[in-house]
Design an enzyme around this catalytic site. Structure first.
Site, PDB file in Angstrom:
ATOM      1  N   ARG A  95      -8.460  -4.288   5.606  1.00 27.73           N
ATOM      2  CA  ARG A  95      -8.531  -4.367   4.137  1.00 27.73           C
ATOM      3  C   ARG A  95      -9.239  -3.171   3.512  1.00 27.73           C
ATOM      4  NH1 ARG A  95      -7.345  -9.555   1.704  1.00 27.73           N
ATOM      5  NH2 ARG A  95      -5.483 -10.160   2.864  1.00 27.73           N
ATOM      6  N   ARG A 107      -9.330  -4.466  -2.831  1.00 29.16           N
ATOM      7  CA  ARG A 107     -10.119  -4.752  -4.026  1.00 29.16           C
ATOM      8  C   ARG A 107     -11.525  -4.216  -4.055  1.00 29.16           C
ATOM      9  NH1 ARG A 107      -9.171 -10.964  -4.348  1.00 29.16           N
ATOM     10  NH2 ARG A 107      -9.558 -10.525  -2.171  1.00 29.16           N
ATOM     11  N   ARG A 140      -4.232  -2.307 -10.047  1.00 27.16           N
ATOM     12  CA  ARG A 140      -3.871  -3.723 -10.052  1.00 27.16           C
ATOM     13  C   ARG A 140      -3.911  -4.314 -11.464  1.00 27.16           C
ATOM     14  NH1 ARG A 140      -2.170  -7.758  -9.382  1.00 27.16           N
ATOM     15  NH2 ARG A 140      -3.349  -9.294  -8.209  1.00 27.16           N
ATOM     16  N   ASP A 175       1.692  -6.746   2.466  1.00 24.44           N
ATOM     17  CA  ASP A 175       1.024  -7.995   2.808  1.00 24.44           C
ATOM     18  C   ASP A 175       1.783  -8.612   3.978  1.00 24.44           C
ATOM     19  OD1 ASP A 175      -1.228  -9.815   1.624  1.00 24.44           O
ATOM     20  OD2 ASP A 175       0.375 -11.163   2.233  1.00 24.44           O
ATOM     21  N   TYR A 185       1.689 -20.366   6.624  1.00 25.99           N
ATOM     22  CA  TYR A 185       1.874 -20.123   5.184  1.00 25.99           C
ATOM     23  C   TYR A 185       3.177 -20.729   4.686  1.00 25.99           C
ATOM     24  CZ  TYR A 185      -2.239 -17.227   4.483  1.00 25.99           C
ATOM     25  OH  TYR A 185      -3.530 -16.797   4.362  1.00 25.99           O
TER      26      TYR A 185
HETATM   27  O1  CP3 Z   1      -5.954  -2.579   3.551  1.00 23.59           O
HETATM   28  C1  CP3 Z   1      -5.211  -3.323   4.207  1.00 23.59           C
HETATM   29  O2  CP3 Z   1      -5.639  -4.065   5.099  1.00 23.59           O
HETATM   30  C2  CP3 Z   1      -3.710  -3.235   3.991  1.00 23.59           C
HETATM   31  C3  CP3 Z   1      -3.069  -4.234   3.239  1.00 23.59           C
HETATM   32  C4  CP3 Z   1      -3.139  -5.715   3.572  1.00 23.59           C
HETATM   33  C5  CP3 Z   1      -3.182  -6.702   2.566  1.00 23.59           C
HETATM   34  N1  CP3 Z   1      -3.079  -7.928   3.155  1.00 23.59           N
HETATM   35  C6  CP3 Z   1      -3.283  -6.441   1.115  1.00 23.59           C
HETATM   36  C7  CP3 Z   1      -3.732  -7.511   0.215  1.00 23.59           C
HETATM   37  C8  CP3 Z   1      -3.074  -6.383   4.788  1.00 23.59           C
HETATM   38  C9  CP3 Z   1      -3.054  -5.814   6.197  1.00 23.59           C
HETATM   39  C10 CP3 Z   1      -3.022  -7.776   4.510  1.00 23.59           C
HETATM   40  C11 CP3 Z   1      -2.910  -8.810   5.545  1.00 23.59           C
HETATM   41  C12 CP3 Z   1      -2.987 -10.223   5.170  1.00 23.59           C
HETATM   42  N2  CP3 Z   1      -2.532 -10.832   4.028  1.00 23.59           N
HETATM   43  C13 CP3 Z   1      -3.473 -11.242   6.023  1.00 23.59           C
HETATM   44  C14 CP3 Z   1      -3.991 -11.020   7.436  1.00 23.59           C
HETATM   45  C15 CP3 Z   1      -5.376 -10.512   7.450  1.00 23.59           C
HETATM   46  C16 CP3 Z   1      -6.399 -11.462   6.903  1.00 23.59           C
HETATM   47  O3  CP3 Z   1      -7.052 -11.097   5.918  1.00 23.59           O
HETATM   48  O4  CP3 Z   1      -6.545 -12.543   7.467  1.00 23.59           O
HETATM   49  C17 CP3 Z   1      -3.361 -12.470   5.349  1.00 23.59           C
HETATM   50  C18 CP3 Z   1      -3.770 -13.823   5.867  1.00 23.59           C
HETATM   51  C19 CP3 Z   1      -2.747 -12.201   4.091  1.00 23.59           C
HETATM   52  C20 CP3 Z   1      -2.375 -13.176   3.035  1.00 23.59           C
HETATM   53  C21 CP3 Z   1      -3.083 -12.923   1.765  1.00 23.59           C
HETATM   54  N3  CP3 Z   1      -2.821 -11.860   0.940  1.00 23.59           N
HETATM   55  C22 CP3 Z   1      -4.117 -13.692   1.183  1.00 23.59           C
HETATM   56  C23 CP3 Z   1      -4.698 -14.953   1.771  1.00 23.59           C
HETATM   57  C24 CP3 Z   1      -4.458 -13.074  -0.015  1.00 23.59           C
HETATM   58  C25 CP3 Z   1      -5.436 -13.582  -1.067  1.00 23.59           C
HETATM   59  C26 CP3 Z   1      -6.818 -13.476  -0.644  1.00 23.59           C
HETATM   60  C27 CP3 Z   1      -7.333 -12.085  -0.759  1.00 23.59           C
HETATM   61  O5  CP3 Z   1      -7.970 -11.609   0.169  1.00 23.59           O
HETATM   62  O6  CP3 Z   1      -7.095 -11.485  -1.811  1.00 23.59           O
HETATM   63  C28 CP3 Z   1      -3.667 -11.903  -0.138  1.00 23.59           C
HETATM   64  C29 CP3 Z   1      -3.698 -10.908  -1.225  1.00 23.59           C
HETATM   65  C30 CP3 Z   1      -3.918  -9.481  -0.832  1.00 23.59           C
HETATM   66  N4  CP3 Z   1      -3.330  -8.822   0.212  1.00 23.59           N
HETATM   67  C31 CP3 Z   1      -4.731  -8.556  -1.539  1.00 23.59           C
HETATM   68  C32 CP3 Z   1      -4.605  -7.318  -0.893  1.00 23.59           C
HETATM   69  C33 CP3 Z   1      -5.231  -5.998  -1.282  1.00 23.59           C
HETATM   70  C34 CP3 Z   1      -5.503  -8.840  -2.825  1.00 23.59           C
HETATM   71  C35 CP3 Z   1      -4.497  -8.940  -3.891  1.00 23.59           C
HETATM   72  C36 CP3 Z   1      -5.001  -8.609  -5.244  1.00 23.59           C
HETATM   73  O7  CP3 Z   1      -5.152  -7.420  -5.533  1.00 23.59           O
HETATM   74  O8  CP3 Z   1      -5.183  -9.541  -6.023  1.00 23.59           O
END
Ligand code: CP3
Length: 343
Positions: free
Chosen positions: A25, A29, A38, A74, A149
């Site tokens: 990540r 954010r 965003r 994602d 999911y």
């Molecule tokens: O920097 C990075 O790691 C690259 C991008 C990336 C994102 N999601 C962007 C994202 C990666 C590799 C992921 C993987 C991901 N997404 C996982 C596996 C890793 C983990 O954290 O367990 C999972 C379970 C998801 C599903 C997901 N996406 C959730 C549960 C959420 C909401 C919770 C949260 O952390 O925001 C997201 C949204 C998400 N994916 C954001 C980002 C930058 C935030 C979105 C926003 O800007 O509102």
């Protein structure tokens, strides 16, 4: 060029001069420049625009001395190719509008067309062009976490519906795993062709299963996925999960190049259970990264020391960066790895 990078050489098990460092990540954010983008774009629009997605991918590389980039996307957007309708809701996270509720719902999934995901391939190409020798990591969700999911429909809790589904409909469950294996394989190949130097498989929710259920409902399809990937890919594979410290020995049969572990185990214990071949990645608690700098510096140095003793090691977190993490802390952790990580 990225083939000769520290991160890729480490993933290939070669002897290296220093511990490489990147953060799960890192594109997200905790960066104001991400939050600014965003504010004007929906999450899915950022992911589906190759120029914006590559811009977000590169943001942390501009600020920090990182050994790799992870492509901005994602784990869930690829499910849209199966006819899953989803969105990311402000303040709530991902939401799936047509979750799988009955066994028959699996048969109703669309045949995937991987070209629908070409925006991510294009984003990777753009990043590779800019980064040159710094590797871009591709990724996918692993079959179990993606299934969870699809069945729960959004924010995950105790995975009650997912587990009930697998117990009640083992055939449909297996059918779903096979559909995901095919999708993930095509998706990973597309990312490799676009220039990704490694692929990380995110199985964030695997630790919610008991060992027996992991072994019977998850492990066979994970092994099938890895063997299918091996047949078509040449880049290294990383398997990430959390909450699985009590069953690391089970992963020793999963033939990936690297295993990313969370903070609930020590690297030394992980090395003992996983054997000497596999590369280890991890495992700083993201809460420590967000906390007091003195404690962070001490724990980072300790983890790096242990990682060097274990060998074949990549510094990372045990899970993703928390949004309120100070940038100076990320900078500090990187400095500690650069200073203490020389072999
Ligand atoms: O920097 C990075 O790691 C690259 C991008 C990336 C994102 N999601 C962007 C994202 C990666 C590799 C992921 C993987 C991901 N997404 C996982 C596996 C890793 C983990 O954290 O367990 C999972 C379970 C998801 C599903 C997901 N996406 C959730 C549960 C959420 C909401 C919770 C949260 O952390 O925001 C997201 C949204 C998400 N994916 C954001 C980002 C930058 C935030 C979105 C926003 O800007 O509102």
């Amino acid at each position: 060029m990225a083939d000769k990078s520290l991160l890729v050489r480490t993933l290939k098990g070669e002897a290296v001069e220093r511990v490489p460092v990147w953060f799960m990540r890192q594109a997200g954010r905790f960066l104001p420049e991400y939050r600014e983008l965003r504010a004007n774009h929906r999450m899915l629009d950022l992911i589906r625009d190759p120029h914006l997605a590559s811009q977000v991918t590169l943001q942390p590389l501009k600020r920090f001395n990182l050994d790799g980039a992870i492509i901005f996307a994602d784990i869930l957007n690829p499910l849209m190719t199966l006819g899953i309708e989803l969105d990311f809701i402000e303040g709530e996270g991902p939401k799936i509008f047509n979750p799988l509720q009955k066994a028959e719902d699996v048969e109703r999934l669309k045949a995937h067309d991987i070209s629908e995901l070409k925006y991510t391939a294009q984003a990777i190409e753009l990043c590779v062009k800019v980064l040159g020798g710094t590797p871009v990591l591709g990724f996918s969700g692993a079959p179990f976490t993606l299934s969870a999911y699809m069945i729960e429909g959004g924010r995950l809790g105790d995975l009650q519906q997912t587990k009930h589904f697998m117990f009640s409909h083992p055939k449909a469950w297996d059918g779903l795993q096979q559909r995901l294996i095919a999708l993930i394989t095509d998706y990973a190949l597309m990312q490799e062709k676009a220039g990704a130097s490694a692929i990380q498989l995110f199985d964030s929710w695997a630790g919610y299963l008991a060992r027996a259920e992991y072994e019977s409902f998850v492990l066979p399809s994970l092994k099938k996925l890895i063997s299918d990937l091996r047949r078509v890919l040449s880049v290294p594979l990383i398997y990430f999960s959390t909450g699985t410290a009590g069953m690391l020995d089970v992963f020793s049969g999963v033939e990936v190049d690297a295993i990313s572990v969370d903070w609930r185990t020590s690297l030394r214990k992980a090395r003992a259970e996983l054997g000497s071949e596999v590369v280890l990645q991890g495992n700083l608690d993201p809460v420590i990264l967000s906390g007091p700098p003195e404690y962070l510096a001490r724990q980072t140095a300790q983890i790096v020391k242990e990682g060097k003793e274990c060998g074949k090691y990549i510094f990372n977190l045990g899970h993703g960066i928390l949004p309120n993490t100070p940038h100076s802390n990320v900078q500090l952790a990187i400095e500690v790895v650069l200073e203490t990580g020389r072999y």
